[in-house]
Scaffold this motif. Structure first.
Motif, mmCIF file in Angstrom:
data_model
loop_
_atom_site.group_PDB
_atom_site.id
_atom_site.type_symbol
_atom_site.label_atom_id
_atom_site.label_comp_id
_atom_site.label_asym_id
_atom_site.label_seq_id
_atom_site.Cartn_x
_atom_site.Cartn_y
_atom_site.Cartn_z
ATOM 1 N N ALA A 170 -20.831 -99.345 8.937
ATOM 2 C CA ALA A 170 -19.743 -99.235 9.912
ATOM 3 C C ALA A 170 -18.476 -99.879 9.361
ATOM 4 O O ALA A 170 -17.357 -99.388 9.586
ATOM 5 C CB ALA A 170 -20.156 -99.883 11.236
ATOM 6 N N SER A 214 -16.911 -97.497 7.031
ATOM 7 C CA SER A 214 -16.237 -96.446 7.782
ATOM 8 C C SER A 214 -14.874 -96.932 8.277
ATOM 9 O O SER A 214 -13.872 -96.210 8.195
ATOM 10 C CB SER A 214 -17.129 -96.010 8.954
ATOM 11 N N GLU A 252 -14.695 -85.687 3.617
ATOM 12 C CA GLU A 252 -15.833 -85.609 2.683
ATOM 13 C C GLU A 252 -16.508 -86.956 2.486
ATOM 14 O O GLU A 252 -17.733 -87.052 2.449
ATOM 15 C CB GLU A 252 -15.356 -85.088 1.317
ATOM 16 N N GLN A 284 -16.388 -89.545 4.477
ATOM 17 C CA GLN A 284 -17.017 -89.937 5.742
ATOM 18 C C GLN A 284 -18.374 -89.229 5.891
ATOM 19 O O GLN A 284 -19.347 -89.826 6.357
ATOM 20 C CB GLN A 284 -16.072 -89.562 6.897
ATOM 21 N N LEU A 335 -20.346 -88.506 3.606
ATOM 22 C CA LEU A 335 -21.311 -89.186 2.753
ATOM 23 C C LEU A 335 -21.879 -90.418 3.473
ATOM 24 O O LEU A 335 -23.077 -90.716 3.350
ATOM 25 C CB LEU A 335 -20.643 -89.589 1.436
ATOM 26 N N LEU A 336 -21.045 -91.113 4.226
ATOM 27 C CA LEU A 336 -21.553 -92.242 5.019
ATOM 28 C C LEU A 336 -22.625 -91.767 5.992
ATOM 29 O O LEU A 336 -23.642 -92.442 6.198
ATOM 30 C CB LEU A 336 -20.417 -92.893 5.808
ATOM 31 N N LYS A 337 -22.387 -90.613 6.599
ATOM 32 C CA LYS A 337 -23.392 -90.056 7.508
ATOM 33 C C LYS A 337 -24.709 -89.820 6.760
ATOM 34 O O LYS A 337 -25.788 -90.104 7.281
ATOM 35 C CB LYS A 337 -22.871 -88.746 8.093
ATOM 36 N N GLU A 338 -24.616 -89.362 5.533
ATOM 37 C CA GLU A 338 -25.851 -89.156 4.762
ATOM 38 C C GLU A 338 -26.542 -90.481 4.460
ATOM 39 O O GLU A 338 -27.774 -90.566 4.454
ATOM 40 C CB GLU A 338 -25.551 -88.414 3.454
ATOM 41 N N TYR A 344 -26.479 -93.062 6.382
ATOM 42 C CA TYR A 344 -27.188 -93.397 7.615
ATOM 43 C C TYR A 344 -28.496 -92.613 7.717
ATOM 44 O O TYR A 344 -29.510 -93.126 8.187
ATOM 45 C CB TYR A 344 -26.330 -93.089 8.842
ATOM 46 N N ASP A 345 -28.462 -91.363 7.295
ATOM 47 C CA ASP A 345 -29.712 -90.578 7.304
ATOM 48 C C ASP A 345 -30.772 -91.242 6.448
ATOM 49 O O ASP A 345 -31.919 -91.406 6.858
ATOM 50 C CB ASP A 345 -29.460 -89.154 6.773
ATOM 51 N N ASN A 367 -30.200 -91.596 13.484
ATOM 52 C CA ASN A 367 -29.174 -91.450 12.441
ATOM 53 C C ASN A 367 -27.907 -90.826 13.010
ATOM 54 O O ASN A 367 -26.794 -91.287 12.746
ATOM 55 C CB ASN A 367 -29.695 -90.566 11.308
ATOM 56 N N ALA A 410 -24.073 -92.198 13.391
ATOM 57 C CA ALA A 410 -22.946 -91.417 12.883
ATOM 58 C C ALA A 410 -21.953 -91.136 14.012
ATOM 59 O O ALA A 410 -20.736 -91.194 13.814
ATOM 60 C CB ALA A 410 -23.440 -90.105 12.268
ATOM 61 N N ILE A 466 -19.778 -94.290 14.335
ATOM 62 C CA ILE A 466 -18.654 -94.511 13.401
ATOM 63 C C ILE A 466 -17.629 -93.383 13.494
ATOM 64 O O ILE A 466 -16.437 -93.625 13.328
ATOM 65 C CB ILE A 466 -19.122 -94.692 11.926
ATOM 66 N N ASP A 499 -13.812 -94.229 14.378
ATOM 67 C CA ASP A 499 -12.800 -94.127 13.326
ATOM 68 C C ASP A 499 -12.058 -92.799 13.307
ATOM 69 O O ASP A 499 -11.102 -92.643 12.558
ATOM 70 C CB ASP A 499 -13.464 -94.397 11.971
ATOM 71 N N MET A 521 -21.698 -102.211 17.351
ATOM 72 C CA MET A 521 -20.566 -101.588 16.659
ATOM 73 C C MET A 521 -19.278 -101.680 17.461
ATOM 74 O O MET A 521 -18.192 -101.860 16.905
ATOM 75 C CB MET A 521 -20.876 -100.099 16.459
#
Lengths: 335, 335, 335, 335, 335
Positions: B185, B188, B207, B209, B211-214, B216-217, C83, C87, C90, C94, C316
């Motif tokens: 977080a 982010s 793009e 951002q 990757l951050l989601k991935e 988290y996955d 997950n 996501a 964030i 943001d 968060m």
């Protein structure tokens, strides 16, 4: 990869001959003791042997499934590398644009040749040796190396990379720990610069960059299979159970054959060898399949696939003197 | 992870010795009763034992398949973390842009070092203990801890994080419930600020951002394997059926061996121990594989993988004093 | 979810006791007929019983594999919800931007709290009852409900939703057929309005909207597992074959035990009970695993997972009074 | 789909009664020949029968796994259709924008109703008949049709489509080869026009268009399962092996029962019927599961799922007179 | 693909007749030796045969699972080609835009017809022969070719491509190594040019280009299955184990039948043939399924699927004279 119809029997039997010798000895000992010293208690009933046999068949079946999956996944990853390489070809050719055709052509060639460099570094990394691999540590596999050559063991990475990169870049890359990963980082830096100079539009830049991410995925998946062996605890029990079975098999057969007649107990030896050979062969086939990048005859043919990619992309660039595809050797082995 | 060829037998037998003692006792009791007290009815026919054996083999095969899948998925997730970390490296380096090279470099370093902080927090979380894990509750596993060390149990999270974050952030993060999730977080929030200040273009921001989601996955998938055990109802029947089999096995063997001769019934004991050991070993191997982050010798080597990521990314940043990769210890264990 | 080491035997035996009573009766009848009325033909040879046993073991193994897959997929879906929830956190924080910090904060809170409302509606929907579920229709499962509570059966949806939505929205939602689906539609309408008012840029809007689509995917996958049972034709043959086996088992054992001695035929009863119990237990374990959202002790712990998401997202948001995580009760059951 | 607890035995036995008659005949013939004509050689040893039985169990287990996978994948595809339909709902509602609220509302309704037309055309296509399907060619399945109705066989596609499309479009679509595919093409043409008229922004247009592509994926996956049967070579050997087993089973039982006593050979008939019935039932269950869209009682309930989608989306549009959900009939069959 | 109910027995028996002849010989030899020369030791006990049989059943089951997976994946890939082709249709039609309707129509036609060219080149490549394929090297498969025709072996690629490409392009493509791959590169070059001339907007260009990447994925997956055989080491042990089993089967049956009576040993021959035929048939079915693009009767029907795509897309273009769909021939074979 073997690309023939089937393995030749004159290769197969010698490849497993040490196990056959072992089985002859391990079944001859109790048979002789039973026959000459009359140790009747050596002839145990069949049922415990059957239970051990069933458990071993389960474990061997499980192992073959998982090693097949490892091999097949390795081939899938390389299939994805082929697909992404072609996509790299069309995206570079049609998204990297310059008003001057010759500059554009040079840029396309540079990015595509550096891709060949990545392929080269990757396949050299994959054909290095690991502690759990079998091709160099097992005598029957070393022996089998006479039937084929592993190209990455015959040539030098720097020499190979020189064809695809200029000397400055090469000198820089050769110092890096993970060369393939850093070549992709070079590609990324180059794309940034082309984007900053307006040769790749912002939207197209995002797309090509995403393709680099996919190439990292493929590289990482290769490294996962290379660096994470079939779990040694499972490999260990497989070996232990097969050896255990080879010890109890002749004891169980002794009791069965002794029911027919005293001399018939000698049939224990050939029958133990045949049945034991089935299980040892399953085990040895599994062992020789579990590491698909070790330089084994059953490897994924990454050298010839890299060559095929090079042909396709240079064909796309409109080059004339394309290299020849690699083909299987006389023993049907394609690396 | 064991990175050797096979487990050593001198480690393996002691590791399973309690089961061997148990099997000796459980088979000696009915044999002695049969022999000395002549309780003939203890020698039951083989067929019910065979049916229980088949059902147990099915259940054990099923369990091994699922625990293997858990281990392999855990390794796949960490493979994906490696890939996404490298992608993080090139995307940060080439999408976070500043006209001042030193400011740009500092930004790159900050975002990449905070990524190391995330890796660190994540691996410490994964190596905590859970109620169903075996490494600390089973004597044979505790004993085996002498052969290796779990790095996350030897050092302090705050100390480790200090290398990668400034003190303000660290003080803030250390209070959070799920530290790894809150570090992402933070990333982010930082990306937003860089986007608002024009150091990441709108397209590129989307793009990175993503990757951050991935990430988290991947973190969530790790937590799924960590927090959701192999279902206890299946683990329970596995244990129950193996123990049940160990009880009926000697009864079935008694009737088989008694057919050969009265004294031969004593062979029930060694044969029961061997066959029972096969099933107990399968069970214990499964148990020691089902939690791939518990600090077991068969764990996914997350400490050394985190180190490898650090090396690759610092190499990308052009740093010189790279840390050494972690290697397996003398017993071939790599954590 | 059971979060202990193993199920306690003092829970397990009573849970299967009706099957044990049944097995005693079904094996006592032919034994008594054989012994007292001398109906020799009741003692059939073992081979047909073995074939039925093998077929039943195949079917039971198949069912356990599939019910395990259902459970594991259910857990994977909830892992994906975790997950995507982070996501969501964030991306809302943001990407939803306002120059006024307090307005921004209120918007963030609104969107994140409405997400909790979705989680709440979803878990209430999942814990409703279906015609094929077992927790309320099977006496042994009803009985087992004394060991834990299902939170969704103890509280009221409107009350729970009130914490997260204003009264107008709540009144509107409570009338809808599929409340969870319509809460996400509300989120979507809100995002549109924020986009139209310039608080979410066009590019970012597309990304957040895509996340809503993923949440629909997860909800729909949950509903698939909830609403599509393990196919009843397969469940039916499983039950039929196990009962068929329980009937032929004592007939087969009769012939085996009668070979030992006339009185030994009474051993048919305990042995039939033990072997039959193995198959009935496999069947009952499968049955209690196949519906992972029915309120069973083996359910995916969706209540505590929803709580964990709430904690992470409020952390968060920087809130201070975070709720406590839910933990397993004294019987190690976590819902 | 059967939505009850289990199939009723009074449905099940009649459904398999022809196989039972066959088994009585096929086992009575050798028994009578053996008993009356004293053809001793008809009583073959058990071991070849056991081997054929094992191979048949393997093949039957394999088939059930694959047909289950076909059914489950079919349900997954329809789950994805549900998810994408809801996503279609929110994306149409919040991305197709007009300053005039009533025009906007009309546009939303048009696009969402045309989606219902696609669902309708698709489910009619899926419920057509294929040469390898069983519901109409097998007497036991035709007979079972008395327990439920297949809605797509009771009504007319044009009539159904009229509810969702205007007459011009309908006249155009009804001439097309693949109506469902061409309805999606209509949606695409409409989106283009809305994009050209500025009612969908360029960015949002790309997103909605991508959803159409996903709907094509789902349609194509449905067609794959519909048009590519369980491979006939595997289905053929399954049938052949089961019939072969039914022929050798009584021969093997003859030898076993003749050991007990001459009159006991008549027990061959009931025992052959019971054991053979187990394998024929496995085969018939597999057969009735392998085509999940054939109008079988075990079909994926695509009619009621389409209705549920209609309810959810009309609820989203704020309509008041929602249709009722379809529920299972008295025999627990839901189509 | 066979699209009938089952294979006809009058096709099936001749197709396996060579194995039947072999089995008669291999079982007659030991039987005659036993009967006439009284070689008693030829009658070995049953248990080793049972163990070899079990191991062979495991291996055969494993092979059938994997070959089925290969076939099913091949069909999935072609399903994806169908889906992406339709998506290509709507994306070309609605994203390639020109103010002049007739120019637009010509562009749409050009891009869609070139897609047919790609399909044509691809299916010709897939129906070429490989060293490990069976359709031309096995006499029973060559013989079976009388029941159907392989369209790609009956016509000429250039002729077929002429329908879809102009002569200049065709002359260029026909020289390339991988024609299908280069046709997609042509599409990509054309899209670039349309983008540069403003007939595809930048955003839409990225989407269509991404679809080309997916088509490369599908082509590459096809090539993976075509060029990477079922691993020859596994195929080899399958063949070896089945032959080994066929040799030991009659020896085991000899001992069983000799227990009944001396003349009964002749029953060894028919029983060995029946049981051996089961295993050889499993093997031959697996062999004829493992290469789904070899021109076999069990192939994925890629010719008719390509035709179906052509019909759908020309229907989308509004053409009137659509070609007829391909249907199965009199023997129910659809190519």
């Amino acid at each position: 990869m073997n690309s023939g119809r089937l393995y030749k029997l004159q290769h197969f039997i010698p490849w497993t001959r040490k196990k056959i010798y072992y089985l002859i000895v391990i079944s001859a000992i109790p048979t002789a003791l039973y026959y000459f010293l009359d140790l009747k208690w050596l002839a145990i009933p069949w049922v415990p042997v059957a239970l051990v046999g069933t458990a071993t068949a389960f474990i061997a079946g499980f192992r073959n499934t998982q090693t097949y999956n490892r091999l097949w996944e390795a081939r899938q990853i390389w299939g994805a590398i082929v697909n992404n390489s072609r996509a790299w070809g069309i995206m570079v050719k049609d998204m990297v644009r310059d008003t001057d055709a010759s500059i554009e052509k040079a840029l396309h060639q540079e990015l595509i040749y550096r891709h060949f460099a990545w392929l080269t570094a990757l396949r050299f990394q994959l054909r290095e040796s690991r502690g759990w691999e079998n091709v160099k540590t097992r005598s029957y596999n070393r022996e089998y190396l006479k039937y084929y050559k592993v190209p990455e063991w015959e040539s030098d990475l720097s020499e190979e990379l020189k064809k695809y990169m200029n000397d400055v870049e090469l000198a820089n890359i050769i110092k890096k720990k993970n060369k393939a990963a850093q070549i992709l980082a070079l590609q990324s830096a180059r794309l940034r610069s082309l984007n900053e100079h307006g040769k790749i539009s912002d939207l197209n830049y995002v797309e090509i960059q995403a393709l680099l991410k996919e190439l990292y995925d493929q590289q990482g998946k290769n490294e996962r299979i290379k660096n994470f062996p079939y779990p040694r605890q499972f490999a260990s029990i497989n070996v232990m159970f097969v050896y255990l079975l080879s010890i109890v098999l002749p004891l169980g057969f002794l009791s069965e054959f002794s029911k027919i007649g005293t001399n018939c107990v000698w049939l224990t030896i050939p029958v133990s060898v045949v049945v034991g050979w089935v299980f040892f062969t399953l085990e040895q086939i599994g062992e020789s399949t579990e590491n698909p990048f070790e330089g084994n005859a059953n490897d994924v043919p990454i050298t010839s696939m890299s060559r095929a990619i090079e042909i396709d992309l240079r064909d796309m660039l409109g080059e004339e003197n394309l290299p020849e595809p690699l083909v299987a050797n006389n023993n049907n082995i394609l690396m």
